[in-house]
Design a protein around this motif. Structure first.
Motif, short mmCIF file in Angstrom:
data_model
loop_
_atom_site.label_atom_id
_atom_site.label_comp_id
_atom_site.label_asym_id
_atom_site.label_seq_id
_atom_site.Cartn_x
_atom_site.Cartn_y
_atom_site.Cartn_z
N ARG A 57 0.85 -1.19 0.00
CA ARG A 57 0.00 0.00 0.00
C ARG A 57 0.89 1.25 0.00
NH1 ARG A 57 -3.44 0.22 5.00
NH2 ARG A 57 -5.05 1.27 3.79
N SER A 58 0.72 2.07 -1.02
CA SER A 58 1.45 3.32 -1.06
C SER A 58 0.73 4.35 -0.20
CB SER A 58 1.55 3.83 -2.50
OG SER A 58 0.26 4.21 -2.97
N LEU A 59 1.38 5.50 -0.01
CA LEU A 59 0.75 6.58 0.74
C LEU A 59 -0.53 7.04 0.03
CD1 LEU A 59 1.32 8.30 3.30
CD2 LEU A 59 2.27 10.03 1.78
N ASP A 60 -0.49 7.06 -1.30
CA ASP A 60 -1.69 7.45 -2.06
C ASP A 60 -2.81 6.43 -1.87
OD1 ASP A 60 -0.53 9.75 -3.03
OD2 ASP A 60 0.14 8.84 -4.91
N ASP A 61 -2.45 5.14 -1.78
CA ASP A 61 -3.46 4.11 -1.54
C ASP A 61 -4.14 4.32 -0.20
OD1 ASP A 61 -2.89 2.81 -3.94
OD2 ASP A 61 -1.36 1.55 -3.01
N ILE A 62 -3.34 4.59 0.83
CA ILE A 62 -3.89 4.78 2.17
C ILE A 62 -4.77 6.02 2.20
CG2 ILE A 62 -3.31 5.24 4.58
CD1 ILE A 62 -0.75 3.56 4.12
N ARG A 63 -4.31 7.08 1.56
CA ARG A 63 -5.12 8.29 1.51
C ARG A 63 -6.45 8.04 0.80
NH1 ARG A 63 -3.67 14.47 -0.43
NH2 ARG A 63 -5.85 15.17 -0.57
N SER A 64 -6.41 7.32 -0.31
CA SER A 64 -7.63 7.02 -1.05
C SER A 64 -8.59 6.20 -0.20
CB SER A 64 -7.28 6.26 -2.34
OG SER A 64 -8.45 5.88 -3.03
N ASP A 65 -8.06 5.23 0.55
CA ASP A 65 -8.92 4.41 1.41
C ASP A 65 -9.56 5.26 2.50
OD1 ASP A 65 -8.45 2.07 0.02
OD2 ASP A 65 -6.73 1.50 1.25
N TYR A 66 -8.78 6.17 3.08
CA TYR A 66 -9.34 7.05 4.11
C TYR A 66 -10.47 7.91 3.54
CZ TYR A 66 -6.88 6.61 8.54
OH TYR A 66 -6.44 6.18 9.76
N GLU A 67 -10.23 8.48 2.37
CA GLU A 67 -11.25 9.35 1.78
C GLU A 67 -12.52 8.56 1.43
OE1 GLU A 67 -8.34 12.78 -0.17
OE2 GLU A 67 -8.94 11.04 -1.38
N LYS A 68 -12.33 7.34 0.91
CA LYS A 68 -13.50 6.49 0.62
C LYS A 68 -14.26 6.16 1.90
CE LYS A 68 -11.50 4.17 -3.42
NZ LYS A 68 -10.93 2.88 -3.91
N LEU A 69 -13.52 5.84 2.96
CA LEU A 69 -14.18 5.49 4.23
C LEU A 69 -14.93 6.68 4.80
CD1 LEU A 69 -14.65 3.38 6.45
CD2 LEU A 69 -12.60 4.25 7.59
N ILE A 70 -14.31 7.85 4.80
CA ILE A 70 -14.96 9.06 5.33
C ILE A 70 -16.26 9.33 4.57
CG2 ILE A 70 -14.74 11.56 5.59
CD1 ILE A 70 -11.64 11.01 5.87
N ASP A 71 -16.20 9.23 3.25
CA ASP A 71 -17.39 9.50 2.43
C ASP A 71 -18.45 8.43 2.63
OD1 ASP A 71 -16.01 11.68 1.48
OD2 ASP A 71 -15.43 10.74 -0.42
N THR A 72 -18.03 7.17 2.73
CA THR A 72 -18.99 6.07 2.90
C THR A 72 -19.68 6.15 4.25
OG1 THR A 72 -17.64 4.63 1.49
CG2 THR A 72 -19.27 3.56 2.89
N VAL A 73 -18.92 6.44 5.29
CA VAL A 73 -19.51 6.56 6.63
C VAL A 73 -20.46 7.75 6.68
CG1 VAL A 73 -18.98 7.08 9.05
CG2 VAL A 73 -17.63 5.38 7.81
N ALA A 74 -20.08 8.85 6.04
CA ALA A 74 -20.94 10.03 6.02
C ALA A 74 -22.29 9.70 5.39
CB ALA A 74 -20.26 11.17 5.27
N ARG A 75 -22.27 8.90 4.33
CA ARG A 75 -23.52 8.51 3.67
C ARG A 75 -24.30 7.48 4.48
NH1 ARG A 75 -20.08 7.94 -0.82
NH2 ARG A 75 -20.24 5.68 -0.59
#
Length: 454
Positions: free
Chosen positions: A328-346
């Motif tokens: 997992r690159s730093l970009d991968d981890i960032r992308s996962d965080y952003e997906k999780l934040i958006d998914t939880v918000a919904r």
């Protein structure tokens, strides 16, 4: 000095009677105690007050139910020793809950002006065991082996706000405290709140695992269960009890998403079911650079090294053959965080509260970085921590998250003394982090109360 009789106060579970055990005392006769310091607790059980139950019984999944109590003012405590029944009567619930029962007298120099100080403050505790066989009633506060534990407190008419802790050990101890029963958080938080803790075994929750669970269908879970069952069946000659226990706990952890759990509670106002947690506590320490992905079914696992040893030979062989290690690159981890934040918000509207990483232990002695290949974060932990922290602040530019800055706190009070391995904190540092988390929780609570009032 004035003497104040401390009563249990009212407590109600709709359609049920509450029974309690004898009291287990956590203080000595005549001891000086703080306001909101837990001085004792009892086990409780619920019995239907009518002939028939409409629907499943409350707290059917939580075989541990306890109530701890604390004075609302500081002073010298004189306990009611008659409540200490001893033997099995201090384990089993045999006494009807009585609001007028006096648990202790408090000698205090504080002016007794506000109403209700004669009632102790109650901390309700509930634990969902990994198995019904994990019965350790003799062990004290929240005994047994739990897949989820929680504590909540509220006065009559109050609704708690919930914090779900899914971090590894750098987040767990801050929330659960030294005794694992949320006592320190209860003492520090005067507003109604619920703390929920899901442990990092057998899996440590990363953003990828949480995303998997939020999207997993019943059919996908059945496929995972069938695969694990086949592993144990095919390895019947070599599998061990450790394999069976590990497989059972793994399936329990994968079966449901803790983010979407709702919570039954009771208080002086009666029973209510709380919605999924409004705040979710995560830790950057839990995000590995390499994660396991099932080759056939595509789901992810992250099992800390010291918990991998709990598996038997069949499960260890399965982990080595059925999964592939994914970088997992730093970009991968960032992308996962952003997906999780958006998914939880919904999904639930919850806000993520994230503990960052300590970026240096203060004793690095690298004079030149020239020998290290890029990206240096692959080999140097302090570089990786700095990049992760910066990534988190970049995410905060576009997403509504709360950052608990353990890096700044360690720098201020002394990381070598209070965070020597960059993960496990001292008691004083935990107290600072606890206050920061509670401050973030209050910032989440404020707009919720405003919305309810409107």
């Amino acid at each position: 000095m004035s003497s104040l009789a401390l009563h249990l106060g009212p407590l109600s579970v709709d359609g049920h009677k509450i029974f309690r055990s004898g009291v287990h005392w956590l203080c000595a006769q005549g001891e000086e105690v703080r306001a909101n310091q837990v001085i004792g607790f009892c086990n409780i059980s619920l019995q239907p007050s009518g002939l028939r139950l409409s629907g499943p019984p409350p707290f059917a999944e939580e075989q541990e139910l306890q109530i701890a109590f604390a004075p609302r003012l500081p002073g010298r405590i004189f306990i009611n020793s008659d409540l200490l029944r001893g033997g099995y009567l201090s384990m089993h619930s045999v006494e009807t809950w009585n609001a007028d029962d006096i648990v202790a007298h408090l000698e205090t120099g504080v002016e007794v002006e506000q109403e209700g100080v004669g009632k102790v403050r109650l901390l309700m505790l509930a634990g969902r065991r990994m198995t019904g066989l994990a019965d350790l009633q003799h062990a004290g506060l929240l005994p047994s082996w739990h897949g989820r534990s929680r504590g909540w407190w509220c006065d009559e008419g109050e609704t708690p706000i919930s914090l779900l802790s899914l971090g590894v050990c750098d987040a767990a101890g801050v929330v659960t405290g030294d005794k694992g029963a949320f006592l320190e958080t209860f003492e520090a938080a005067s507003q109604a709140a619920q703390m929920v803790y899901v442990p990092d075994h057998p899996i440590a929750y990363t953003t990828q695992l949480l995303l998997d669970q939020l999207s997993r269908t019943p059919a996908q879970y059945k496929a995972i269960a069938a695969d694990i069952q086949a592993v144990l069946t095919e390895a019947a000659a070599t599998s061990s009890p450790d394999d069976l226990v590990f497989a059972g706990t793994l399936l329990q952890a994968l079966q449901r998403s803790p983010i979407t759990d709702s919570y039954p509670i009771f208080s002086a106002s009666g029973s209510v079911r709380l919605a999924p947690a409004e705040a979710i506590l995560l830790s950057l320490v839990a995000e590995p650079q390499t994660i396991l992905r099932h080759k056939k079914l595509g789901y992810h696992l992250n099992i800390l090294r010291h918990y991998q040893t709990a598996a038997g030979p069949a499960i260890r062989e399965w982990l080595g053959s059925a999964f592939e290690a994914v970088k997992r690159s730093l970009d991968d981890i960032r992308s996962d965080y952003e997906k999780l934040i958006d998914t939880v918000a919904r999904t639930t509207g919850a806000k993520l509260v994230i503990i960052n990483r300590m970026s240096t232990q203060g004793h690095e002695d690298i004079s030149s970085y020239a020998p290290f290949d890029a990206p240096m974060s692959n080999t140097l932990a302090n570089i990786a921590a700095k990049e992760m922290n910066l990534m988190l602040h970049d995410i905060a530019e576009t997403r509504d998250i709360a950052i608990i800055d353990v890096d700044a706190i360690a720098a201020e009070i002394g990381g070598a003394e209070h965070l020597p391995d960059a993960v496990h904190q001292s008691g004083p540092m935990q107290a600072i982090l606890r206050n920061e988390i509670l401050r973030a929780l209050e910032e989440i609570r404020t707009p919720l109360l405003s919305g309810a009032a409107a």
